[in-house]
Enzyme design. Sequence first.
Site: not given
Ligand SMILES: *Cc1c(COP(=O)(O)O)cnc(C)c1O
Length: 497
Positions: A114
């Site tokens: 993120k």
């Molecule tokens: C949020 C997240 C995901 C999922 O990603 P999306 O864009 O919501 O599909 C996968 N791995 C981690 C570590 C995350 O924080």
Amino acid sequence: MAKEVLYSSTRGALGSIHASEAILKGLAGDGGLYVPDHIPHLEKSLKEIASLSYQETAYEVMKLFLTDYTEEELKYCITHAYDSKFDTQEIAPLTEADGAFYLELYHGSTIAFKDMALSILPYLMVTAAKKNNVKNEIVILTATSGDTGKAALAGFADVPGTKIIVFYPKHGVSPIQEKQMVTQKGANTCVIGIEGNFDDAQTGVKKIFTDPELAKEMDGKGFQFSSANSINIGRLVPQIVYYVYSYAKLLKEGRIADGDCINVVVPTGNFGNILAAYYAKNMGVPISKLICASNSNKVLFDFFKTGEYDRNRDFVLTASPSMDILISSNLERLIYHISGDNSAKDAEFMEKLSKDGKYEITDEMRGKLTDFFGGYASEEETFETIKNLFDKTGYLIDTYTAVASCVYNKYVKETGDKTVSVIASTASPYKFTRSVINALQIAEEGKDDFELADKLSEVSKVEIPEAVTSIRTADVLHKTVVNKTEMEKAVRKFLGL
Ligand SMILES: *Cc1c(COP(=O)(O)O)cnc(C)c1O
């Protein structure tokens, strides 16, 4: 000059707006998500892009979507976002292990993917505010169950023209997650624990966010709320960059020839990351299959298999909690596109989802999903994947990446497809140390998470990231805990209202 990209809601014909306006608004007024009116094609060839840095690649991609930002504005945002906050100059390195390429998206401040979007969103927002003559300071208000809150705090800390307030359930996050948040520096940050659960925090935030009285009062004092949540187009666009970058990198290193297709595997929750890969494909990156990997909450696996999206099922708690999601919000953008950019149809499906918890797409729409492959990994398979990969290659992955890795192995077994594949690696193994230690079957009782990190480092020879070592001794700067009924009061106090 490329054609301007305008944004409209997936659900209605409320007219089109510029990228900067969509970034400021976040969610459309009718509850829909902003979508581009067309997907721009890359201007430079991938061979040319292969000689660019991450930041230069980011500019090449983002300028095509954020067409109302000037070159100077966009480059300012990019250089402030992708700097020494990342522990590698490459920003998103590719590592080969056991025949696949792991695209490591965890080298930013909070060692998870993120950061890729949340380190640039604040700059895109402040620039958008300036462009649209918004004089108020932007106040980001977020409820978090742990991870997103910290990533948003790290992104917005000390960004001029912004303030950020994060509420978390005082007894509902892990000790490391809490420590990460309450040690956050930056005079514009505010972290508050609440006596209540995540839903209470979320409900409270929504209430504050939509209170017209408060909004008026804030406006008088020079503030306005905005949201950093994952449906903001300003989070989606920066995620397209690393798919373009990884293809170009494979090309540069001679792993593929110009024009060769690759497959992409993405551990998926809210469908944002994999949607970015879909956009990259539509921009002209030769991606063959988009492999969508779910954990035991396999709503998306079932959807790709049957054409029916059905959230009516038990919610399973897994070792990849950010993927424990029964409504993948960003899927709505894909639904909109495969219905032929038909907002009336999209609105109909979303209405059904909200009323019955499910909807079924048409055969014609299903015909447009042939590039997607859905798979899932059980908890046991996820843990096995971590251990097997580590034993075989010495490469250590976290639980999220392991879901993707496992689904990739299943895909190859099922199809025999040997196309070069990029697996999105979304978190450092040190983000979820306890689960990784368990997966490796290193019995360690009674140790706290920091001691476990030491142990993991000893066994794996992988250095503990700065993000973990630095919070170990950091001072607690945020000590406020309030009752769930006193959230608004806390916001007022922080803003001096
Ligand atoms: C949020 C997240 C995901 C999922 O990603 P999306 O864009 O919501 O599909 C996968 N791995 C981690 C570590 C995350 O924080």
